[in-house]
Design a protein around this motif. Sequence first.
Motif, PDB file in Angstrom:
ATOM      1  N   TYR A  22       0.846  -1.185   0.000  1.00 26.56           N
ATOM      2  CA  TYR A  22       0.000   0.000   0.000  1.00 26.56           C
ATOM      3  C   TYR A  22       0.880   1.233   0.000  1.00 26.56           C
ATOM      4  O   TYR A  22       1.729   1.398   0.877  1.00 26.56           O
ATOM      5  N   GLN A  23       0.709   2.090  -0.981  1.00 30.73           N
ATOM      6  CA  GLN A  23       1.457   3.336  -1.040  1.00 30.73           C
ATOM      7  C   GLN A  23       0.621   4.445  -0.423  1.00 30.73           C
ATOM      8  O   GLN A  23      -0.454   4.771  -0.940  1.00 30.73           O
ATOM      9  N   GLU A  24       1.136   4.986   0.642  1.00 34.20           N
ATOM     10  CA  GLU A  24       0.369   6.028   1.327  1.00 34.20           C
ATOM     11  C   GLU A  24       0.302   7.278   0.452  1.00 34.20           C
ATOM     12  O   GLU A  24       1.288   7.649  -0.184  1.00 34.20           O
TER      13      GLU A  24
ATOM     14  N   THR B 159     -14.776   4.326  -6.851  1.00 41.04           N
ATOM     15  CA  THR B 159     -14.437   2.905  -6.891  1.00 41.04           C
ATOM     16  C   THR B 159     -13.015   2.701  -7.428  1.00 41.04           C
ATOM     17  O   THR B 159     -12.545   3.471  -8.273  1.00 41.04           O
ATOM     18  N   GLY B 160     -12.336   1.709  -6.901  1.00 42.89           N
ATOM     19  CA  GLY B 160     -11.025   1.325  -7.430  1.00 42.89           C
ATOM     20  C   GLY B 160      -9.913   2.308  -7.148  1.00 42.89           C
ATOM     21  O   GLY B 160      -8.935   2.379  -7.892  1.00 42.89           O
ATOM     22  N   CYS B 161     -10.030   3.105  -6.065  1.00 35.64           N
ATOM     23  CA  CYS B 161      -8.974   4.089  -5.789  1.00 35.64           C
ATOM     24  C   CYS B 161      -8.091   3.668  -4.625  1.00 35.64           C
ATOM     25  O   CYS B 161      -7.208   4.422  -4.210  1.00 35.64           O
ATOM     26  N   GLY B 162      -8.296   2.479  -4.056  1.00 33.08           N
ATOM     27  CA  GLY B 162      -7.361   1.985  -3.040  1.00 33.08           C
ATOM     28  C   GLY B 162      -7.922   1.825  -1.638  1.00 33.08           C
ATOM     29  O   GLY B 162      -7.180   1.531  -0.708  1.00 33.08           O
ATOM     30  N   LYS B 163      -9.238   1.983  -1.456  1.00 31.95           N
ATOM     31  CA  LYS B 163      -9.816   1.920  -0.108  1.00 31.95           C
ATOM     32  C   LYS B 163      -9.670   0.521   0.512  1.00 31.95           C
ATOM     33  O   LYS B 163      -9.254   0.383   1.657  1.00 31.95           O
ATOM     34  N   THR B 164      -9.999  -0.479  -0.271  1.00 27.24           N
ATOM     35  CA  THR B 164      -9.940  -1.853   0.250  1.00 27.24           C
ATOM     36  C   THR B 164      -8.498  -2.250   0.540  1.00 27.24           C
ATOM     37  O   THR B 164      -8.198  -2.843   1.585  1.00 27.24           O
ATOM     38  N   ARG B 165      -7.604  -1.885  -0.371  1.00 27.81           N
ATOM     39  CA  ARG B 165      -6.191  -2.214  -0.163  1.00 27.81           C
ATOM     40  C   ARG B 165      -5.670  -1.535   1.110  1.00 27.81           C
ATOM     41  O   ARG B 165      -4.901  -2.110   1.873  1.00 27.81           O
ATOM     42  N   PHE B 166      -6.119  -0.309   1.324  1.00 26.76           N
ATOM     43  CA  PHE B 166      -5.705   0.435   2.516  1.00 26.76           C
ATOM     44  C   PHE B 166      -6.156  -0.285   3.792  1.00 26.76           C
ATOM     45  O   PHE B 166      -5.378  -0.449   4.738  1.00 26.76           O
TER      46      PHE B 166
ATOM     47  N   THR C  67      -7.938   3.470 -10.603  1.00 37.03           N
ATOM     48  CA  THR C  67      -6.578   2.929 -10.504  1.00 37.03           C
ATOM     49  C   THR C  67      -6.604   1.422 -10.791  1.00 37.03           C
ATOM     50  O   THR C  67      -5.712   0.887 -11.432  1.00 37.03           O
ATOM     51  N   ARG C  68      -7.668   0.763 -10.328  1.00 32.32           N
ATOM     52  CA  ARG C  68      -7.776  -0.684 -10.580  1.00 32.32           C
ATOM     53  C   ARG C  68      -7.733  -0.980 -12.072  1.00 32.32           C
ATOM     54  O   ARG C  68      -7.043  -1.904 -12.526  1.00 32.32           O
ATOM     55  N   MET C  69      -8.470  -0.168 -12.880  1.00 30.44           N
ATOM     56  CA  MET C  69      -8.487  -0.404 -14.331  1.00 30.44           C
ATOM     57  C   MET C  69      -7.096  -0.170 -14.929  1.00 30.44           C
ATOM     58  O   MET C  69      -6.675  -0.894 -15.835  1.00 30.44           O
TER      59      MET C  69
ATOM     60  N   ARG D 172       4.401  -0.938  -9.967  1.00 27.64           N
ATOM     61  CA  ARG D 172       4.685  -1.928  -8.923  1.00 27.64           C
ATOM     62  C   ARG D 172       3.696  -3.108  -8.972  1.00 27.64           C
ATOM     63  O   ARG D 172       4.077  -4.266  -8.854  1.00 27.64           O
ATOM     64  N   GLU D 173       2.425  -2.787  -9.184  1.00 27.69           N
ATOM     65  CA  GLU D 173       1.407  -3.843  -9.182  1.00 27.69           C
ATOM     66  C   GLU D 173       1.509  -4.761 -10.397  1.00 27.69           C
ATOM     67  O   GLU D 173       1.167  -5.928 -10.314  1.00 27.69           O
ATOM     68  N   SER D 174       1.950  -4.191 -11.541  1.00 31.35           N
ATOM     69  CA  SER D 174       1.956  -4.983 -12.776  1.00 31.35           C
ATOM     70  C   SER D 174       3.338  -5.499 -13.138  1.00 31.35           C
ATOM     71  O   SER D 174       3.469  -6.473 -13.867  1.00 31.35           O
TER      72      SER D 174
HETATM   73  P1  ADP Z   1     -11.561   0.379  -3.781  1.00 31.86           P
HETATM   74  O1  ADP Z   1     -11.680  -0.445  -2.547  1.00 31.86           O
HETATM   75  O2  ADP Z   1     -11.356   1.844  -3.523  1.00 31.86           O
HETATM   76  O3  ADP Z   1     -12.648   0.113  -4.792  1.00 31.86           O
HETATM   77  P2  ADP Z   1      -9.093  -1.129  -4.208  1.00 31.86           P
HETATM   78  O4  ADP Z   1      -8.501  -0.929  -2.866  1.00 31.86           O
HETATM   79  O5  ADP Z   1      -9.634  -2.478  -4.523  1.00 31.86           O
HETATM   80  O6  ADP Z   1     -10.211  -0.035  -4.526  1.00 31.86           O
HETATM   81  O7  ADP Z   1      -7.985  -0.692  -5.276  1.00 31.86           O
HETATM   82  C1  ADP Z   1      -7.948  -1.208  -6.564  1.00 31.86           C
HETATM   83  C2  ADP Z   1      -6.525  -1.531  -6.936  1.00 31.86           C
HETATM   84  O8  ADP Z   1      -5.797  -0.322  -7.102  1.00 31.86           O
HETATM   85  C3  ADP Z   1      -5.774  -2.319  -5.890  1.00 31.86           C
HETATM   86  O9  ADP Z   1      -5.948  -3.695  -6.077  1.00 31.86           O
HETATM   87  C4  ADP Z   1      -4.339  -1.890  -6.131  1.00 31.86           C
HETATM   88  O10 ADP Z   1      -3.806  -2.649  -7.206  1.00 31.86           O
HETATM   89  C5  ADP Z   1      -4.465  -0.474  -6.643  1.00 31.86           C
HETATM   90  N1  ADP Z   1      -4.226   0.618  -5.688  1.00 31.86           N
HETATM   91  C6  ADP Z   1      -4.955   1.749  -5.609  1.00 31.86           C
HETATM   92  N2  ADP Z   1      -4.431   2.601  -4.722  1.00 31.86           N
HETATM   93  C7  ADP Z   1      -3.331   1.999  -4.205  1.00 31.86           C
HETATM   94  C8  ADP Z   1      -2.336   2.399  -3.231  1.00 31.86           C
HETATM   95  N3  ADP Z   1      -2.399   3.601  -2.638  1.00 31.86           N
HETATM   96  N4  ADP Z   1      -1.348   1.532  -2.965  1.00 31.86           N
HETATM   97  C9  ADP Z   1      -1.302   0.335  -3.573  1.00 31.86           C
HETATM   98  N5  ADP Z   1      -2.203  -0.095  -4.502  1.00 31.86           N
HETATM   99  C10 ADP Z   1      -3.199   0.728  -4.821  1.00 31.86           C
END
Ligand code: ADP
Length: 264
Positions: free
Chosen positions: A15-17, A41-48, A218-220, A185-187
């Motif tokens: 997770y990148q802060e 959606t897809g901006c990093g909330k779940t990953r955080f 970001t997910r896309m 980093r992710e890909s």
């Molecule tokens: P959300 O819960 O906001 O819909 P996710 O947490 O599932 O979104 O984020 C989607 C993807 O984006 C993650 O699987 C990860 O690959 C990437 N991502 C987005 N923000 C970050 C971050 N700050 N650090 C690391 N990965 C991130």
Amino acid sequence: MHPLDAWRVGAEPFYQEVGAEVALFEAAYARRLPLLLKGPTGCGKTRFVEYMAWRLGRPLVTVACNDDLSANDLVGRWLLDADGTRWQDGPLTLAARYGAICYLDEIVEARADTAVVIHPLTDTRRMLPVGARNEIVRAHPDFALAVSYNPGADAREMKTSTRQRFCALAFDYPAREAEAAIVARESGIAPERAAQIVGLGIRTRRLQGQGLDEGASTRMLVQAATLVAQGVALGDACRMALLDPLTDDPATRQALEGALDAAL
Ligand code: ADP
């Protein structure tokens, strides 16, 4: 076996802060304040949340909310088996009873009556009445609640009586350089190519309200980059992971094609 073993976060999630969210989450968790993570959606909330659960050494019980999710799905139910009836805790009860972080993803997707069951857990009572079992579960000292919510253009509103129980952290897509670093980093693709994909992503976000409800997440962008890592040409990867999923409307599709030409 401990009931929360299946919910432990094994390896450190990447997770990148992007701001001060790590310290703010820690402060809220220290006092067990319920947290609302809001953002597209897809901006990093779940990953955080995964990262924070790992960092705090707490199990994470995640529930993806949907229209069908009932209060019983969260709290638990009696099951009938060969030996008679047996009680099964739902994910919320499990987290409260044994001390996990419970994360309700997209809480507004749940039926209105479902969200209400969290209320007594979010104030000083910290308890969960389990009516079907005539039990009151007092939350474990380690229990905390986090929910996510996407206040997008046509998203359902969260009930005031629910939202006022939470402290909130607002999320957005990371800034250009940070997002490129995340995508690389992710890909595993080169930073310059990741930067091109992010450039296209940013252009699609400018079309928000002009044909798109939301631009590329970001997910896309990570998915497009993953296709590139798999050997797909950059343009094809972006069409497959970004342009085609984003719209069915021919005019908007054409605008996106223009953005692709400009970005790559
Ligand atoms: P959300 O819960 O906001 O819909 P996710 O947490 O599932 O979104 O984020 C989607 C993807 O984006 C993650 O699987 C990860 O690959 C990437 N991502 C987005 N923000 C970050 C971050 N700050 N650090 C690391 N990965 C991130």
